[in-house]
Design a protein around this motif. Structure first.
Motif, short mmCIF file in Angstrom:
data_model
loop_
_atom_site.label_atom_id
_atom_site.label_comp_id
_atom_site.label_asym_id
_atom_site.label_seq_id
_atom_site.Cartn_x
_atom_site.Cartn_y
_atom_site.Cartn_z
N TYR A 121 0.82 -1.20 0.00
CA TYR A 121 0.00 0.00 0.00
C TYR A 121 0.86 1.26 0.00
O TYR A 121 1.99 1.24 0.47
CB TYR A 121 -0.91 0.04 1.23
CG TYR A 121 -1.81 -1.14 1.38
CD1 TYR A 121 -1.48 -2.19 2.25
CD2 TYR A 121 -2.99 -1.23 0.66
CE1 TYR A 121 -2.31 -3.29 2.39
CE2 TYR A 121 -3.83 -2.33 0.80
CZ TYR A 121 -3.48 -3.35 1.67
OH TYR A 121 -4.31 -4.44 1.80
N LEU A 122 0.26 2.33 -0.51
CA LEU A 122 0.85 3.65 -0.36
C LEU A 122 -0.29 4.59 -0.02
O LEU A 122 -1.13 4.90 -0.87
CB LEU A 122 1.56 4.11 -1.63
CG LEU A 122 2.28 5.45 -1.49
CD1 LEU A 122 3.48 5.32 -0.54
CD2 LEU A 122 2.75 5.97 -2.85
N GLN A 123 -0.33 5.02 1.22
CA GLN A 123 -1.32 5.99 1.66
C GLN A 123 -0.75 7.37 1.43
O GLN A 123 0.32 7.71 1.97
CB GLN A 123 -1.64 5.80 3.15
CG GLN A 123 -2.64 6.80 3.69
CD GLN A 123 -4.02 6.62 3.12
OE1 GLN A 123 -4.55 5.50 3.07
NE2 GLN A 123 -4.63 7.71 2.66
N MET A 124 -1.44 8.16 0.64
CA MET A 124 -0.96 9.50 0.30
C MET A 124 -1.95 10.53 0.83
O MET A 124 -3.16 10.41 0.60
CB MET A 124 -0.83 9.64 -1.22
CG MET A 124 0.06 8.59 -1.85
SD MET A 124 0.34 8.85 -3.62
CE MET A 124 -1.30 8.54 -4.26
N SER A 125 -1.45 11.53 1.51
CA SER A 125 -2.30 12.59 2.03
C SER A 125 -1.71 13.94 1.65
O SER A 125 -0.56 14.03 1.21
CB SER A 125 -2.45 12.47 3.54
OG SER A 125 -1.20 12.58 4.18
N SER A 126 -2.49 14.98 1.84
CA SER A 126 -2.07 16.35 1.49
C SER A 126 -1.47 16.39 0.09
O SER A 126 -0.39 16.96 -0.12
CB SER A 126 -1.05 16.86 2.53
OG SER A 126 -1.60 16.84 3.83
N LEU A 127 -2.16 15.78 -0.84
CA LEU A 127 -1.64 15.69 -2.19
C LEU A 127 -1.49 17.05 -2.84
O LEU A 127 -2.29 17.97 -2.60
CB LEU A 127 -2.53 14.78 -3.03
CG LEU A 127 -2.33 13.29 -2.75
CD1 LEU A 127 -3.50 12.47 -3.28
CD2 LEU A 127 -1.03 12.81 -3.38
N LYS A 128 -0.47 17.17 -3.67
CA LYS A 128 -0.15 18.41 -4.37
C LYS A 128 -0.17 18.15 -5.88
O LYS A 128 0.04 17.02 -6.32
CB LYS A 128 1.25 18.88 -3.97
CG LYS A 128 1.46 19.03 -2.48
CD LYS A 128 2.93 19.36 -2.17
CE LYS A 128 3.17 19.45 -0.68
NZ LYS A 128 4.59 19.74 -0.37
N PRO A 129 -0.36 19.19 -6.66
CA PRO A 129 -0.33 19.00 -8.12
C PRO A 129 0.98 18.36 -8.60
O PRO A 129 0.96 17.58 -9.56
CB PRO A 129 -0.49 20.42 -8.66
CG PRO A 129 -1.30 21.10 -7.61
CD PRO A 129 -0.81 20.54 -6.31
#
Length: 124
Positions: free
Chosen positions: A80-88
């Motif tokens: 898994y890769l949990q990604m948060s606060s994603l940016k362009p």
């Protein structure tokens, strides 16, 4: 041989979260250290995060530290890769990769098997 299939990508807005999954089949998943890489249009494929055989060790690119979390469930043969606060600037095709060594590597040339990738697009 290990077959890897990524899923979970999509179109999200800046600040959103997304969880990528990588399902593995073939040889014993727990015998491989795993990594996530990404490739944006016109750029080299770059390291994002890696995790050791049983998940005790993890390592992140500076761009991922504090925002992304790599994990694995060896019982489910899934990474898994949990990604948060994603940016362009996180927009890219994300690939999972398997390495038949216990140690983590940030070098894509040290990985033996690759998935086909999943697109992540972050709008501003």
């Amino acid at each position: 041989q290990v077959q890897l299939v990524e899923s979970g990508g999509g179109l999200v807005q800046a600040g959103d979260s997304l969880r990528l999954s990588c399902a593995a089949s073939g040889r014993t998943f727990s015998r491989y250290s795993m990594g996530w890489f990404r490739q944006a249009p016109g750029k080299e494929r770059e390291f994002v995060a890696a995790i050791s055989w049983i998940g005790g060790n993890t390592y992140y690119a500076d761009s991922a530290k504090g925002r992304f979390t790599i994990s694995r469930d060896n019982a489910k043969n899934t990474l898994y890769l949990q990604m948060s606060s994603l940016k362009p600037e996180d927009t890219a095709v994300y690939y999972c990769a398997a390495r038949s060594r216990a140690t983590i590597s940030t070098d894509r040339d040290n990985y033996d098997y690759w998935g086909q990738g999943t697109q992540v697009t972050v709008s501003s």
